[in-house]
Motif scaffolding. Structure first.
Motif, mmCIF file in Angstrom:
data_model
loop_
_atom_site.group_PDB
_atom_site.id
_atom_site.type_symbol
_atom_site.label_atom_id
_atom_site.label_comp_id
_atom_site.label_asym_id
_atom_site.label_seq_id
_atom_site.Cartn_x
_atom_site.Cartn_y
_atom_site.Cartn_z
ATOM 1 N N LYS A 48 0.974 -1.006 -0.013
ATOM 2 C CA LYS A 48 0.011 -0.030 0.035
ATOM 3 C C LYS A 48 0.888 1.105 0.091
ATOM 4 O O LYS A 48 1.669 1.262 0.945
ATOM 5 N N VAL A 49 0.915 2.090 -0.904
ATOM 6 C CA VAL A 49 1.740 3.091 -1.286
ATOM 7 C C VAL A 49 1.252 4.551 -1.473
ATOM 8 O O VAL A 49 0.122 4.534 -1.886
ATOM 9 N N ARG A 50 2.068 5.621 -1.085
ATOM 10 C CA ARG A 50 1.745 6.685 -1.749
ATOM 11 C C ARG A 50 2.645 6.995 -2.561
ATOM 12 O O ARG A 50 4.041 7.391 -2.430
ATOM 13 N N VAL A 51 2.454 7.446 -3.998
ATOM 14 C CA VAL A 51 3.379 7.694 -4.952
ATOM 15 C C VAL A 51 3.701 9.023 -4.839
ATOM 16 O O VAL A 51 2.915 9.964 -4.521
ATOM 17 N N LYS A 52 4.571 9.645 -5.683
ATOM 18 C CA LYS A 52 5.088 10.925 -5.729
ATOM 19 C C LYS A 52 3.909 11.610 -6.341
ATOM 20 O O LYS A 52 3.371 11.166 -7.587
ATOM 21 N N GLY A 53 3.549 12.780 -5.699
ATOM 22 C CA GLY A 53 2.483 13.760 -6.455
ATOM 23 C C GLY A 53 0.935 13.148 -6.238
ATOM 24 O O GLY A 53 0.090 13.850 -6.447
ATOM 25 N N LYS A 54 0.805 12.198 -5.092
ATOM 26 C CA LYS A 54 -0.537 11.786 -4.722
ATOM 27 C C LYS A 54 -0.655 11.721 -3.186
ATOM 28 O O LYS A 54 0.630 11.408 -2.456
ATOM 29 N N GLU A 55 -1.667 12.213 -2.617
ATOM 30 C CA GLU A 55 -1.681 12.256 -1.224
ATOM 31 C C GLU A 55 -2.561 10.914 -0.556
ATOM 32 O O GLU A 55 -2.014 10.608 0.353
ATOM 33 N N HIS A 56 -3.337 10.491 -1.303
ATOM 34 C CA HIS A 56 -4.014 9.099 -0.770
ATOM 35 C C HIS A 56 -3.238 7.874 -1.358
ATOM 36 O O HIS A 56 -2.864 7.675 -2.374
ATOM 37 N N ALA A 57 -3.316 7.110 -0.413
ATOM 38 C CA ALA A 57 -2.367 5.761 -0.484
ATOM 39 C C ALA A 57 -3.380 4.954 -1.413
ATOM 40 O O ALA A 57 -4.535 4.911 -1.250
ATOM 41 N N ILE A 58 -2.851 4.040 -2.013
ATOM 42 C CA ILE A 58 -3.630 3.072 -3.143
ATOM 43 C C ILE A 58 -2.866 1.875 -2.747
ATOM 44 O O ILE A 58 -1.391 1.602 -2.331
ATOM 45 N N THR A 59 -3.542 0.691 -2.991
ATOM 46 C CA THR A 59 -2.879 -0.892 -3.063
ATOM 47 C C THR A 59 -2.614 -1.180 -4.326
ATOM 48 O O THR A 59 -3.243 -0.952 -5.212
ATOM 49 N N ILE A 60 -1.371 -1.886 -4.465
ATOM 50 C CA ILE A 60 -0.849 -2.106 -5.754
ATOM 51 C C ILE A 60 -0.828 -3.769 -5.603
ATOM 52 O O ILE A 60 -0.427 -4.376 -4.375
ATOM 53 N N TYR A 61 -0.973 -4.496 -6.858
ATOM 54 C CA TYR A 61 -0.946 -5.966 -6.728
ATOM 55 C C TYR A 61 -0.140 -6.150 -8.218
ATOM 56 O O TYR A 61 0.138 -5.665 -9.026
ATOM 57 N N ARG A 62 0.325 -7.764 -7.895
ATOM 58 C CA ARG A 62 0.893 -8.692 -8.773
ATOM 59 C C ARG A 62 0.005 -9.412 -9.294
ATOM 60 O O ARG A 62 -0.596 -10.213 -8.601
ATOM 61 N N PRO A 63 -0.687 -9.217 -10.637
ATOM 62 C CA PRO A 63 -1.664 -9.981 -11.126
ATOM 63 C C PRO A 63 -1.009 -11.537 -11.708
ATOM 64 O O PRO A 63 0.346 -11.675 -12.103
ATOM 65 N N PHE A 64 -1.876 -12.695 -11.559
ATOM 66 C CA PHE A 64 -1.480 -13.937 -12.082
ATOM 67 C C PHE A 64 -2.666 -14.487 -12.991
ATOM 68 O O PHE A 64 -3.822 -14.027 -12.627
ATOM 69 N N PRO A 65 -2.259 -15.159 -13.976
ATOM 70 C CA PRO A 65 -3.451 -15.449 -14.873
ATOM 71 C C PRO A 65 -4.432 -16.290 -14.158
ATOM 72 O O PRO A 65 -4.296 -17.158 -13.264
ATOM 73 N N PRO A 66 -5.523 -16.373 -14.858
ATOM 74 C CA PRO A 66 -6.804 -17.238 -14.315
ATOM 75 C C PRO A 66 -6.404 -18.665 -14.282
ATOM 76 O O PRO A 66 -7.000 -19.519 -13.448
ATOM 77 N N ASP A 67 -5.598 -19.210 -15.023
ATOM 78 C CA ASP A 67 -5.258 -20.586 -15.138
ATOM 79 C C ASP A 67 -4.042 -20.931 -14.413
ATOM 80 O O ASP A 67 -3.306 -22.077 -14.734
ATOM 81 N N SER A 68 -3.573 -20.194 -13.412
ATOM 82 C CA SER A 68 -2.237 -20.415 -12.741
ATOM 83 C C SER A 68 -2.416 -21.556 -11.905
ATOM 84 O O SER A 68 -3.732 -21.913 -11.628
ATOM 85 N N ASP A 69 -1.381 -22.298 -11.565
ATOM 86 C CA ASP A 69 -1.457 -23.432 -11.018
ATOM 87 C C ASP A 69 -1.660 -23.382 -9.510
ATOM 88 O O ASP A 69 -1.252 -22.290 -8.990
ATOM 89 N N PRO A 70 -2.241 -24.612 -8.683
ATOM 90 C CA PRO A 70 -2.603 -24.580 -7.149
ATOM 91 C C PRO A 70 -1.202 -23.797 -6.563
ATOM 92 O O PRO A 70 -1.401 -23.019 -5.661
ATOM 93 N N GLY A 71 -0.221 -24.192 -6.898
ATOM 94 C CA GLY A 71 1.068 -23.883 -6.057
ATOM 95 C C GLY A 71 1.287 -22.432 -6.138
ATOM 96 O O GLY A 71 1.429 -21.674 -5.090
ATOM 97 N N THR A 72 1.096 -21.722 -7.143
ATOM 98 C CA THR A 72 1.089 -20.204 -7.422
ATOM 99 C C THR A 72 0.294 -19.670 -6.644
ATOM 100 O O THR A 72 0.278 -18.573 -5.790
ATOM 101 N N VAL A 73 -1.001 -20.170 -6.739
ATOM 102 C CA VAL A 73 -2.063 -19.870 -5.957
ATOM 103 C C VAL A 73 -1.778 -19.669 -4.332
ATOM 104 O O VAL A 73 -2.116 -18.690 -3.747
ATOM 105 N N ASN A 74 -1.566 -20.772 -3.814
ATOM 106 C CA ASN A 74 -0.984 -20.954 -2.507
ATOM 107 C C ASN A 74 -0.020 -19.879 -1.861
ATOM 108 O O ASN A 74 -0.202 -19.393 -0.943
ATOM 109 N N GLN A 75 1.202 -19.729 -3.009
ATOM 110 C CA GLN A 75 2.148 -19.002 -2.767
ATOM 111 C C GLN A 75 1.598 -17.420 -2.615
ATOM 112 O O GLN A 75 2.082 -16.824 -1.790
#
Length: 732
Positions: A641-668
């Motif tokens: 959850k970050v405040r980037v330069k030039g923004k007052e309000h914090a936002i949450t950022i994510y790393r996406p994974f494809p819908p067909d990801s294997d169970p091990g990746t999802v657990n991780q």
């Protein structure tokens, strides 16, 4: 009846000819922007192909370049000022008589003693006293100032239109000021950035480095004088010449017309260098890049110069490094170091008798040419057959061009040539104008603009809309993507210009194809950076989903390309992608000189910031919480959850994974999401244990070091009850 009709045709043709002539004269009088752009092209052709050879400069002009080699050997910019002090010291020892810096030192460099003092015991008086003794000896600003004082050094300033900007120090100019407070046409400024007072105090002069861009972004003129708060200040090149020529002051030459002051030139010793009313001269570019001798700054600092090139030299210190953004577009090169522009202007000041000028009477002379050409062509159009008229008009066209070139080459006078040639062409082609062309202009314009941005299959759909609807600006929910090659500057250092071009083309073409295949719109390319968006010009309710589909396709293509590049002996590439969704302004935007179909707004800026953050987190793809909501089919790992330069309000950022990801990746990713949840709840000890378990089980260290450092810090220094879990990024 035939005579009556003949007279009617005669007067109709005469009136039409007069109307076209009057229109061209009005365009000339009002300095139409598109006419200026055409004139700029004509000027560039004259400069490159028809400028008589200039004699060698009476001054020994040298350029010391902070180039890629210097940055590699000494380190990234800004350098410690002890290096600049060494540079000045070496140049002085080599025999340089004037040193001019095309850079601004607007902030003092922190003294190492100041940095370490807070970490030392305050009650150790002997140590504190010793630090006070050491402090002056490790003060790089003082060392730099001492070296500046040993030679004639000219420093730079940059004027601004924002009156709230006043960084550094502006020193009193050595310029004869206005004889009265009357109006003039020099450039006016109300703010500045300049070097610190400690350096200006020992410098011999100071000059502004503001570039004067024509409407097409090309630098053809240089302002020698500008006004700041009622005083006239010299340019860097002019102030360098003043110091070089031992002149006490710079003397502007004024004339008055209708109660207004006009600058006609600047007196340099016994010579007067003619300028236009705005104190500008046409830059007499000596040739392409490196027409003046270049020396690498690192070679000077490390004393590798073994000849006498700097003996009695005027040295301009600047940069040609791509990353330092001092490359300009000029008539002789679209990538031209700014420092060499100053060298060209200085060279012109040393040889005012060889300078090409645009006299103050140029407008009257051009109007007279237009009238003469109009009268001659009117007679030809009315009295001779069309075939002979076309031949005669072509001869007049060529004679007008040759006359203009002759004035330039032999008399050193520059007059605009495009209005005269335009009038000749317009009157000779008037009879064959076709009405259908005007009716289809809008359709062709829409196709010409959008076929470089959107998939070809969308063009027909766009053309079914009216031109105004397709081009109109609007605010709507879109998704924007930024993609950038990692360490591109380093990668490009080992490639020739041709190899670099081939690599970029080989990368950008398949990446663009993936964006098109997933219904995206290309906004722009900036070097190795690609910007695209989804949801315009055609509506797309799944814009977030399609943007993520394109991003993963781009990553797959990049991985394939990297292997192909390695087989060719090119460097492997890796990219970072940032994606954000939100309300954006989209439409055909820009100026009357240059336009583009693009998106603007805070949501766009956030997408760019996310691309930059991929470097910090060691990832190749980051999305915002807004894109996560717009593309729910993907799995997501919470990154921060970050405040980037030039923004007052914090936002949450994510790393996406494809819908067909294997169970091990999802657990991780779910395991890390639990760690982040504990982190947000300030259960730092539990979060640290869970983080170590992730690394032990999944061998995933992408974020381990970042969060271990944070967790260990917060275990020792709890953030308090009001902490919202956000991390503030202070750089882009």
């Amino acid at each position: 009846m035939t005579k009556v009709k003949g007279r009617q045709h005669f007067f109709r043709d005469l009136l039409l000819t007069l109307a076209v002539t009057l229109a061209v004269m009005v365009l000339q009088w009002r300095q139409s922007p598109w006419l200026k752009r055409l004139e700029g092209i004509a000027y560039d052709l004259k400069l490159v192909h028809f400028t008589p050879p200039r004699p060698d400069s009476p001054a020994n002009i040298q350029i010391v370049d902070i180039d890629e080699k210097s940055l590699h050997e000494i380190g990234r910019w800004p350098w410690p000022r002890k290096q600049l002090a060494a540079l000045v010291e070496r140049l002085t020892a080599y025999g340089a008589i004037v040193i001019s810096f095309d850079m601004i030192f607007s902030e003092p460099q922190q003294n190492p003693v100041t940095l370490i003092r807070p970490y030392l015991a305050g009650d150790d008086q002997a140590l504190q006293s010793r630090l006070d003794q050491i402090r002056p000896r490790v003060d790089d600003d003082s060392r730099f100032a001492a070296r500046i004082a040993e030679n004639d050094v000219v420093l730079a300033c940059l004027f601004q239109h924002d009156k709230t900007l006043a960084q550094g120090q502006i020193i009193d100019p050595k310029v004869q000021q206005l004889p009265t407070a009357g109006q003039h046409e020099l450039h006016h400024f109300s703010g500045f950035n300049a070097s610190i007072a400690a350096l200006n105090a020992v410098a011999q002069g100071q000059g502004f480095i503001n570039a004067i861009l024509d409407v097409d972004g090309i630098i053809r003129k240089a302002a020698l004088l500008s006004e700041y708060r009622g005083k006239l200040y010299p340019s860097l090149a002019l102030e360098t010449f003043r110091v070089y020529s031992f002149a006490d002051t710079i003397a502007p030459v004024w004339h008055r017309e209708a109660g207004q002051l006009f600058l006609s030139g600047i007196q340099l010793g016994n010579d007067v260098l003619a300028t236009d009313n705005r104190g500008q001269l046409l830059i007499p570019y000596k040739g392409p890049v490196k027409s003046y001798p270049y020396s690498s700054a690192s070679d000077v600092i490390h004393q590798r110069i073994e000849d006498q090139r700097f003996d009695g030299a005027v040295v301009f210190v600047g940069t040609s490094s791509v990353g330092m953004a001092d490359l300009r577009s000029t008539p002789v090169s679209l990538v031209y170091p700014g420092i060499e522009i100053h060298a060209n202007v200085f060279d012109a000041l040393t040889q005012p008798q060889h300078q090409v000028v645009q006299p103050h009477w140029w407008l009257g002379a051009n109007m007279l040419q237009l009238l003469i050409c109009a009268m001659l062509l009117t007679v030809l159009l009315l009295e001779i057959p069309p075939a002979l008229m076309a031949l005669s008009a072509g001869m007049i066209f060529i004679l007008c061009a040759l006359f203009n070139i002759g004035l330039w080459y032999h008399a050193g006078i520059h007059l605009p040539v495009v209005p005269v040639l335009l009038l000749v062409a317009a009157l000779s082609l008037l009879a064959i104008a076709q009405g259908f062309y005007r009716e289809n202009v809008q359709r062709r314009q829409v196709k010409a603009i959008f076929d470089q941005y959107v998939p070809p299959a969308h063009i027909d759909s766009l053309l079914e809309q009216s031109g105004s609807d397709a081009m109109a600006g609007e605010r709507k929910e879109l998704t924007v993507l930024f993609a950038d090659i990692r360490d591109f500057t380093r990668l490009s250092e080992n490639l020739s210009a041709n190899e670099l071009k081939k690599l970029l083309n080989a990368y950008l073409s398949p990446v663009t194809e993936q964006i098109f295949q997933h219904q995206g719109t290309i906004d722009k390319y900036v070097g190795d950076m690609v910007m695209a968006f989804w949801g315009a010009p055609l509506n797309d309710k799944h814009h977030g989903q399609h943007a993520l589909d394109a991003a993963f396709a781009m990553l797959r293509v990049t991985e394939t390309l990297s292997a192909e590049f390695a087989a060719k002996g090119w460097p492997k590439i890796n990219i970072g992608i940032g994606i954000n969704s939100g309300e954006m302004n989209v439409g055909d935007m820009g100026s009357s000189f240059r336009r583009a179909y693009t998106v603007l707004g805070d949501a766009v800026n956030l997408g760019s910031r996310l691309e930059g953050l991929t470097k910090y987190y060691g990832l190749n793809l980051l999305v915002s919480e807004f894109t996560r909501a717009a593309a729910p089919r993907y799995f997501y790992q919470i990154i921060d959850k970050v405040r980037v330069k030039g923004k007052e309000h914090a936002i949450t950022i994510y790393r996406p994974f494809p819908p067909d990801s294997d169970p091990g990746t999802v657990n991780q990713l779910e395991a890390f999401n639990r760690v982040f949840s504990l982190y947000r709840e300030q259960a730092f000890a539990q979060a640290l244990t869970a983080l170590d378990e992730i690394v032990r089980v999944y061998d995933d260290k992408i974020l381990h070091d970042i969060y271990r450092q944070r967790l260990e810090h917060f275990l020792k220094h709890p953030p308090g009850e009001n902490w919202d879990g956000a991390y503030t990024h202070t750089s882009k």
